[in-house]
Write a protein that holds these residues in place. Structure first.
Motif, PDB file in Angstrom:
ATOM      1  N   ALA A  67      -1.116  11.638  -0.023  1.00 16.52           N
ATOM      2  CA  ALA A  67      -0.934  10.540  -0.973  1.00 16.52           C
ATOM      3  C   ALA A  67      -1.947   9.444  -0.665  1.00 16.52           C
ATOM      4  N   HIS A  69      -3.701   5.606  -2.253  1.00 12.86           N
ATOM      5  CA  HIS A  69      -3.524   4.519  -3.210  1.00 12.86           C
ATOM      6  C   HIS A  69      -4.874   3.888  -3.507  1.00 12.86           C
ATOM      7  N   TRP A  73      -1.231   5.225  -7.373  1.00 10.87           N
ATOM      8  CA  TRP A  73      -0.958   6.296  -6.428  1.00 10.87           C
ATOM      9  C   TRP A  73      -1.498   7.617  -6.950  1.00 10.87           C
ATOM     10  N   ILE A  93       0.385  -1.966   0.315  1.00 15.06           N
ATOM     11  CA  ILE A  93       1.140  -0.727   0.478  1.00 15.06           C
ATOM     12  C   ILE A  93       2.302  -0.984   1.434  1.00 15.06           C
ATOM     13  N   VAL A 107       7.553   6.483  -2.545  1.00 12.22           N
ATOM     14  CA  VAL A 107       6.629   5.369  -2.357  1.00 12.22           C
ATOM     15  C   VAL A 107       7.403   4.060  -2.462  1.00 12.22           C
TER      16      VAL A 107
END
Length: 319
Positions: A67, A69, A73, A93, A107
């Motif tokens: 993952a 960002h 995302w 984040i 998230v």
């Protein structure tokens, strides 16, 4: 950190470790102190590569997904190809975690928690308080996090039922002063929810906090050792606390007692001046709970659990 050691490696580890020295504690079972002596055990650096990378990246347990960002995302596959994207830009984040069963990415968003289904590529907002440092339970059924410190003093702990989206918040934790740093308040960035969402452990400086969710009782368990940082394994059974004075303390959560003290190797002097201590060096449990990584110093350190035997690996390259 998702590494499962091979049977042959574990057999070698059991055969090669030295017998630790026992020292009695005040009133109950002995606490074993393990000296940091050199070991002949050597494991290839690539065997721990995924576990080390997960300290700096949001990676799934099997390493298939990452993952990232960037404005929003994005999930990419192992070869760097885009798998899916969701969400909007965020000021900072707050945390993310892949579920151990490989089905979800959670998230921590400034307004809620977003659950991204890796099977359908569909995101879903759970409409929870703003939390940070979120983490799935070992069975992937629950999430735990702490309310944003900027919004709530000391930050309440929050448990979220992944299937229903229902959440439960703890009472506001008490003001806890760190014993080795008067005036500094206790802080935790490592959490675990277990026992079908009924128990939570938050590990940090100088000890850990246990929350019985149903009764809403908070219990502070101090180590009295001046630990600077701490971590709890995903199963919620063990807490590791790094003591600046070249030691590591391993605690049993259920018994609320110290299980073992490890003597860490001395760190090289800084600029040839004074001996470095373990201030700020953070411990990390691997997903299988068999290894502890100390992320500090050149190459870092790997220790076996519960033996307290250090495993020598070549220096690694950090991404």
């Amino acid at each position: 950190m998702r590494f499962v050691a091979g049977v042959a490696m574990l057999a070698c580890l059991a055969a090669c470790q030295s017998t630790p020295k026992q020292t009695t504690s005040d009133g109950s079972d002995p606490i074993v102190t393990t000296q940091a002596s050199p070991t002949s055990i050597t494991m290839p650096a690539e065997a721990f590569d995924l576990s080390w990378r997960q300290l700096d990246h949001y990676l799934s347990q099997d390493g298939r997904f990452e993952a990232r960002h960037v404005n929003e995302w994005m999930v990419v596959t192992r070869d760097g190809k885009e798998f899916g994207r969701f969400g909007t830009a965020a000021e900072r984040i707050l945390g993310a975690d892949f579920s151990p069963d490989g089905h979800y990415l959670a998230v921590a968003h400034p307004d809620t928690v977003i659950l991204y289904d890796l099977r359908t590529k569909q995101p879903k907002a759970l409409f929870t308080p703003a939390v940070e440092s979120i983490r799935f339970s070992a069975d992937s059924a629950y999430l735990v996090g702490r309310e944003d410190y900027q919004k709530v003093r000391n930050g309440r702990l929050v448990v979220i039922d992944v299937a229903t989206g229902k959440w439960t918040a703890s009472p506001v934790p008490p003001q806890i002063e760190v014993s080795n740093d008067p005036g500094k308040s206790w802080y935790s960035g490592s959490f675990a929810v277990f026992d079908h969402g009924k128990q939570v452990v938050a590990a940090g400086s100088d000890g850990f906090l246990h929350w019985a969710v149903d009764s809403q009782k908070l219990a502070w368990v101090p180590c009295g050792c001046g630990a600077d940082t701490g971590a709890v394994n995903r199963a919620g059974s063990l807490v590791a606390l790094v003591i600046p004075d070249n030691k590591l303390s391993l605690w049993d959560v259920a018994g609320r007692r110290e299980q073992r003290v490890w003597a860490l190797p001395e760190r090289p002097p800084l600029n040839g001046d004074y001996q470095l201590r373990y201030f700020g060096v953070e411990p990390h449990f691997t997903e299988d709970g068999k290894w502890l990584l100390l992320d500090g110093g050149e190459g870092g350190q790997v220790w076996s659990i519960p033996d307290g035997v250090r495993v020598q690996i070549p220096p690694r390259a950090r991404n």
